[in-house]
Design a protein around this motif. Sequence first.
Motif, PDB file in Angstrom:
ATOM      1  N   UNK A 121     -26.862  33.162 -16.302  1.00 15.49           N
ATOM      2  CA  UNK A 121     -26.031  34.321 -15.974  1.00 15.49           C
ATOM      3  C   UNK A 121     -24.615  33.820 -15.757  1.00 15.49           C
ATOM      4  N   UNK A 122     -23.698  34.371 -16.541  1.00 16.86           N
ATOM      5  CA  UNK A 122     -22.317  33.877 -16.471  1.00 16.86           C
ATOM      6  C   UNK A 122     -22.295  32.409 -16.848  1.00 16.86           C
ATOM      7  N   UNK A 123     -21.726  31.572 -15.997  1.00 20.37           N
ATOM      8  CA  UNK A 123     -21.628  30.148 -16.349  1.00 20.37           C
ATOM      9  C   UNK A 123     -22.716  29.302 -15.676  1.00 20.37           C
ATOM     10  N   UNK A 124     -23.711  29.957 -15.065  1.00 27.52           N
ATOM     11  CA  UNK A 124     -24.714  29.195 -14.302  1.00 27.52           C
ATOM     12  C   UNK A 124     -26.138  29.362 -14.813  1.00 27.52           C
ATOM     13  N   UNK A 125     -26.926  28.323 -14.601  1.00 24.88           N
ATOM     14  CA  UNK A 125     -28.373  28.401 -14.786  1.00 24.88           C
ATOM     15  C   UNK A 125     -28.921  29.048 -13.515  1.00 24.88           C
ATOM     16  N   UNK A 126     -29.596  30.191 -13.651  1.00 23.08           N
ATOM     17  CA  UNK A 126     -30.062  30.860 -12.433  1.00 23.08           C
ATOM     18  C   UNK A 126     -31.581  30.785 -12.260  1.00 23.08           C
ATOM     19  N   UNK A 168      -2.793  25.986 -12.341  1.00 19.03           N
ATOM     20  CA  UNK A 168      -2.906  27.406 -12.613  1.00 19.03           C
ATOM     21  C   UNK A 168      -4.387  27.767 -12.557  1.00 19.03           C
ATOM     22  N   UNK A 169      -4.674  28.969 -12.144  1.00 15.97           N
ATOM     23  CA  UNK A 169      -6.075  29.375 -12.013  1.00 15.97           C
ATOM     24  C   UNK A 169      -6.745  29.406 -13.373  1.00 15.97           C
ATOM     25  N   UNK A 170      -7.997  28.966 -13.455  1.00 17.12           N
ATOM     26  CA  UNK A 170      -8.689  29.053 -14.741  1.00 17.12           C
ATOM     27  C   UNK A 170      -8.900  30.513 -15.117  1.00 17.12           C
ATOM     28  N   UNK A 171      -8.987  30.791 -16.435  1.00 15.95           N
ATOM     29  CA  UNK A 171      -9.156  32.182 -16.840  1.00 15.95           C
ATOM     30  C   UNK A 171     -10.439  32.773 -16.245  1.00 15.95           C
ATOM     31  N   UNK A 172     -10.355  33.947 -15.679  1.00 17.35           N
ATOM     32  CA  UNK A 172     -11.512  34.597 -15.043  1.00 17.35           C
ATOM     33  C   UNK A 172     -11.900  35.824 -15.851  1.00 17.35           C
ATOM     34  N   UNK A 173     -13.197  36.140 -15.818  1.00 19.49           N
ATOM     35  CA  UNK A 173     -13.605  37.416 -16.390  1.00 19.49           C
ATOM     36  C   UNK A 173     -13.199  38.508 -15.411  1.00 19.49           C
ATOM     37  N   UNK A 174     -12.929  39.702 -15.926  1.00 21.23           N
ATOM     38  CA  UNK A 174     -12.537  40.804 -15.054  1.00 21.23           C
ATOM     39  C   UNK A 174     -13.617  41.009 -13.996  1.00 21.23           C
ATOM     40  N   UNK A 175     -13.230  41.232 -12.749  1.00 21.22           N
ATOM     41  CA  UNK A 175     -14.209  41.260 -11.664  1.00 21.22           C
ATOM     42  C   UNK A 175     -15.272  42.343 -11.837  1.00 21.22           C
ATOM     43  N   UNK A 176     -14.918  43.452 -12.452  1.00 19.12           N
ATOM     44  CA  UNK A 176     -15.871  44.548 -12.544  1.00 19.12           C
ATOM     45  C   UNK A 176     -16.894  44.352 -13.666  1.00 19.12           C
ATOM     46  N   UNK A 177     -16.547  43.541 -14.687  1.00 21.50           N
ATOM     47  CA  UNK A 177     -17.433  43.405 -15.842  1.00 21.50           C
ATOM     48  C   UNK A 177     -18.739  42.711 -15.442  1.00 21.50           C
ATOM     49  N   UNK A 178     -19.882  43.230 -15.939  1.00 25.51           N
ATOM     50  CA  UNK A 178     -21.150  42.561 -15.623  1.00 25.51           C
ATOM     51  C   UNK A 178     -21.195  41.198 -16.305  1.00 25.51           C
ATOM     52  N   UNK A 179     -21.778  40.207 -15.620  1.00 26.37           N
ATOM     53  CA  UNK A 179     -21.821  38.864 -16.197  1.00 26.37           C
ATOM     54  C   UNK A 179     -22.850  38.815 -17.314  1.00 26.37           C
ATOM     55  N   UNK A 180     -22.501  38.104 -18.378  1.00 24.85           N
ATOM     56  CA  UNK A 180     -23.422  37.964 -19.508  1.00 24.85           C
ATOM     57  C   UNK A 180     -24.648  37.178 -19.084  1.00 24.85           C
ATOM     58  N   UNK A 181     -25.798  37.624 -19.557  1.00 22.47           N
ATOM     59  CA  UNK A 181     -27.040  36.945 -19.204  1.00 22.47           C
ATOM     60  C   UNK A 181     -27.889  36.748 -20.447  1.00 22.47           C
ATOM     61  N   UNK A 182     -28.576  35.631 -20.530  1.00 22.27           N
ATOM     62  CA  UNK A 182     -29.539  35.423 -21.610  1.00 22.27           C
ATOM     63  C   UNK A 182     -30.620  34.459 -21.150  1.00 22.27           C
ATOM     64  N   UNK A 183     -31.754  34.497 -21.876  1.00 18.24           N
ATOM     65  CA  UNK A 183     -32.867  33.612 -21.536  1.00 18.24           C
ATOM     66  C   UNK A 183     -33.230  32.787 -22.768  1.00 18.24           C
ATOM     67  N   UNK A 184     -33.350  31.488 -22.588  1.00 25.90           N
ATOM     68  CA  UNK A 184     -33.831  30.613 -23.658  1.00 25.90           C
ATOM     69  C   UNK A 184     -35.326  30.432 -23.425  1.00 25.90           C
TER      70      UNK A 184
END
Length: 522
Positions: A78-83, A41-57
């Motif tokens: 950003x989202x699930x990635x280190x950008x 089954x597909x992993x749960x996805x965030x709604x396509x239109x929602x902006x991806x959460x971002x933060x800086x350590x």
Amino acid sequence: MRAHSRFSVSRLAVRIALLAAAALVLSLVGRAEPPQQAAQSAPPQTAPAAPQKSFVIVGADVADGSGEPLVQESVRVVGDRIVRVGNFVPDAGETVMHADGLVLAPGFIDTHNHSGPGLETDRLAESQISQGLTTLLLGQDGSSPWPIGEWLDKFRKDPAALNVMMLVGHATVRRLVMGDDFRRPATLEEIAHMAALVDQGMREGAVGLSSGLEYEVGSYSATEEVVAMARVAGKYGGFYISHIRDEADRSFEAMHELLEIGREGELPVQNTHIKLGTVGVWYRAAEVATMYDAARHAGQDVTADCYPYDAWHSNFKVLVPNKKYDDPASVSKAIDDVGGPQNLLITDFEPHPEYQGHTLADAAKTRGITPTQLLIEIIRDGDGGVIGHTMTEQDMRVFYAQPWVMVSSDGGIGMKHPRGAGTYPRVLGRLVREWHWLTLPEAVRRMTSLPAWRLKLHDRGLVKEGMVADLTLFDPRTVIDRSTFAEPQKLSEGIEKVYVSGVLVWDHDHATGAKPGKVLPK
Ligand SMILES: [Zn+2]
């Protein structure tokens, strides 16, 4: 015997089912379908239109997982990635996490973990994420759930706080094929069935084959049987991880067998929870290293993992390699081999719960019998759990000095050994900070990029642009294990924040309740 009684189906019925399964496997292999994609089954996805959460350590010393020295850098997720990783200023309005004085590392990856059963009811896995762990490899020592695809699907639909991966268990498959009649070498026909089941497990998402050749079911297998199954795992790019046939006087033979399985099965091998557990082989870790180095130089892919304790946790039967459990001479030698009955701590024994927490020496004294008599009685009455303080710190130090030895816990949720809740902070707090066995960046490498490489997790294990944001933030001055043999569940300290796919799952002293864990590799 209680472990055997659940197989109540007649052998004939099992065989018929297996023949059908094998036929199905062969037909699927013939069509060369991609492993298990359709059934997932597909992993749960965030709604396509929602902006991806971002933060800086900001302000952390980054131990990027490569083993290179710490560098103070900012890291944007950003989202699930280190950008972005480097010296930059966060954008206006961006969420900033100040981490001065803390070390930012990739999330820790455990190549030997027993949290499978515990995760069924404890998806938050506090005892694991509080150590900085973000990925667990399950199905160890030859024992895995079955069918594997079904088990993994449960964790796709109802994820845990951290990522899980699965191995095919050699003993599990052996029992499925041989039923209760497993105290003998398997026939060629049975081996073919086992290989077909390994094929099924690999297609359903397993990443390799595990064995526990010192344990009851696995111990009756010939090397050729294991090779036949390992070859199937290797065909899918998997590796073989083994609790080898002997961790005592015949350790070296067992290690040679591991190498042989790798060569004949044509796949990478890992000597899991590497140890030298009896007086007869103490202080020979350097010889082990020389042997494995020679194999590596000859082109063989061999690695090991090691937990940072000089005591193991298993059952009493493993103490008696010749299986003469009621022979006083054999049992007495077994006790001598581990340095005496005071080195054996009873953790479980159903007929006499009052033995729990006492050494074999003390319990025997209380009963007014010899340790040998008591050990014979314990095994006869169903066996029990035991912690053996039978390894030397010196050997452990030599193992950790090898660049191909990764950190593992052999622990898990609910374990009655302190390694279950303390392994990773123990390495950082004691082996690194107090004992200076390893530098901090090197210890982090053994917990992150090295296991990620072994597990072919190409986008994890490093703090680098484009990698998945599985991250652990810890205080290098305070990080420490608090679990002990008396209080094995006590949580570690000093792991400040743990992120899985960019989502905070552990915050200083509590699980956040988030469950972003994935089934890996896909
Ligand atoms: Zn084991």
